[in-house]
Write an enzyme that holds these catalytic residues in place. Structure first.
Site, mmCIF file in Angstrom:
data_model
loop_
_atom_site.group_PDB
_atom_site.id
_atom_site.type_symbol
_atom_site.label_atom_id
_atom_site.label_comp_id
_atom_site.label_asym_id
_atom_site.label_seq_id
_atom_site.Cartn_x
_atom_site.Cartn_y
_atom_site.Cartn_z
ATOM 1 N N HIS A 188 90.752 118.484 -26.225
ATOM 2 C CA HIS A 188 89.905 118.723 -25.055
ATOM 3 C C HIS A 188 90.679 119.257 -23.850
ATOM 4 C CE1 HIS A 188 86.625 117.254 -27.258
ATOM 5 N NE2 HIS A 188 86.557 116.021 -26.848
ATOM 6 N N HIS A 242 79.842 117.668 -22.814
ATOM 7 C CA HIS A 242 80.091 116.455 -23.588
ATOM 8 C C HIS A 242 79.133 115.325 -23.207
ATOM 9 C CE1 HIS A 242 82.743 113.576 -25.791
ATOM 10 N NE2 HIS A 242 83.187 114.684 -26.379
ATOM 11 N N GLU A 269 77.314 118.314 -29.360
ATOM 12 C CA GLU A 269 78.054 119.338 -28.628
ATOM 13 C C GLU A 269 77.943 120.670 -29.361
ATOM 14 O OE1 GLU A 269 82.216 118.072 -28.244
ATOM 15 O OE2 GLU A 269 81.511 116.143 -28.979
#
Length: 366
Positions: A128, A210, A332
């Site tokens: 991420h 997210h 997502e």
């Protein structure tokens, strides 16, 4: 854009702000304490039964208030009670994930003949965007139109300019201008638009939103009774470190087959991938449908990305959110994980002057 909707304007970059944030991040000082002073919460409201709250800390979606089939309102997004908890949290609740969402194997990739070594924050991998990705940076609110009962769309645009100053700490190449827009439209539609423009050097970009969802209400308990449908005929098998093998396998006959509506499995990581190709990624297409039988709330997710990840919260580890609730489910849309290391996956590389776009539309019904 709906007729009469506010026109979103791109304004000059505020590089001094971004550089100041980067100095805190790279210098090891308490960035959270310095940044918290400029953080705010912004509300979008349509009528009396549809509203969201967003903070410019990580462009994070904090709440979505919706009615059920009987008109009872509830917040269906998982998260925390205060901005400070988002600043200190580790669950990525509702945040903008980037510069590259998901994992990059070995925290390294090669682009145009040069190898880049990234910050490792998931074993040997980068996850991420690194230790402090886009979800951990204060964003500038460029435009906010908060509420009203007119048929126009309501929106908030959040920007981060000159992100190289932040990302060079974690060794991604090049500068990147990033914008994210939240918009409410009738009757109960939430649009999330992300775009990024590469400046100076080619770079991988894979932004993701997210948000975790519980259509029964964020604190209503397990989501395992909700019906889930994923319009994906293939998925990306992964190894022990959750890195894709590079294959695209059919979901038929596997636990990843959600093509027909059914109950979610017990919590675990799943990575079903739609059969969309890069050539068709500019068009919005349905990717997932979820319905909660107890409340009658339903959500349909449309997006223009080639993949959708369904995550049932196995890694939350008992994280407590709003009102002390314990959580988990995430949908997502994104490019394929670790695409920068898999030539057979749709490319995520953005060249200078190119604009990366990622649109998501959540359509709610009751």
């Amino acid at each position: 854009m709906a007729r009469g909707a506010p026109r979103l304007r791109r304004r000059p970059s505020v590089l001094a702000l971004c550089l100041a944030v980067a100095a805190c991040l790279c210098g090891g000082r308490n960035a959270a304490a310095a940044e918290r002073k400029t953080v705010g919460v912004h509300e979008l409201r349509r009528g009396d039964d549809f509203s969201i709250k967003v903070t410019n800390w990580g462009a994070t979606l904090m709440s979505v208030i919706l009615p059920d089939s009987k008109g009872n309102l509830a917040d269906v997004v998982l998260g925390y009670d205060t901005v400070a908890e988002y600043v200190n949290g580790t669950a990525y609740f509702g945040g903008l994930i980037g510069r590259v969402a998901n994992r990059i194997a070995g925290a390294r990739f090669t682009l145009d003949g040069k190898t880049y070594r990234l910050y490792r924050n998931d074993g040997n991998n980068s996850l991420h965007g690194g230790h402090r990705g886009f979800s951990k940076v204060v964003r500038t609110v460029k435009e906010h139109v908060g509420g009203g009962d007119s048929p126009t769309s309501l929106s908030t645009t959040i920007a981060s300019t000159g992100s190289k100053a932040v990302d060079e700490c974690w060794r991604f190449p090049g500068d990147l201008d990033v914008y994210m827009t939240y918009q409410l439209s009738p009757p109960h539609v939430l649009s999330v638009r992300m775009n990024a423009t590469a400046r100076g050097r080619a770079t991988p970009v894979n932004l993701a939103h997210h948000a975790y969802w519980n259509l029964g209400g964020h604190g209503s308990g397990p989501v395992l009774a909700e019906a889930v449908q994923l319009l994906a005929s293939r998925y990306t098998p992964v190894g022990a470190a959750l890195i894709p093998t590079g294959d695209l396998a059919p979901v038929a006959g596997t636990p990843y087959d959600f093509r027909a509506p059914g109950r979610a499995p017990a919590p675990r990581a799943t990575t079903p991938t739609t059969p969309w190709t890069a050539a068709s990624s500019s068009a919005l297409r349905p990717g997932a449908r979820v319905r909660d039988g107890a409340t009658g709330r339903a959500m349909e997710l449309w997006a223009d990305q080639p993949g959708v990840q369904f995550y049932t919260g196995n890694g939350l580890g008992g994280v407590r959110g709003k009102g002390g609730s314990v959580y988990g489910r995430c949908l997502e849309t994104q490019g394929f994980p670790d695409a920068v290391n898999h030539p057979g996956f749709p490319s995520q590389v953005v060249r200078p002057g190119q604009v990366y776009r990622h649109d998501m539309v959540f359509r709610f019904s009751f």
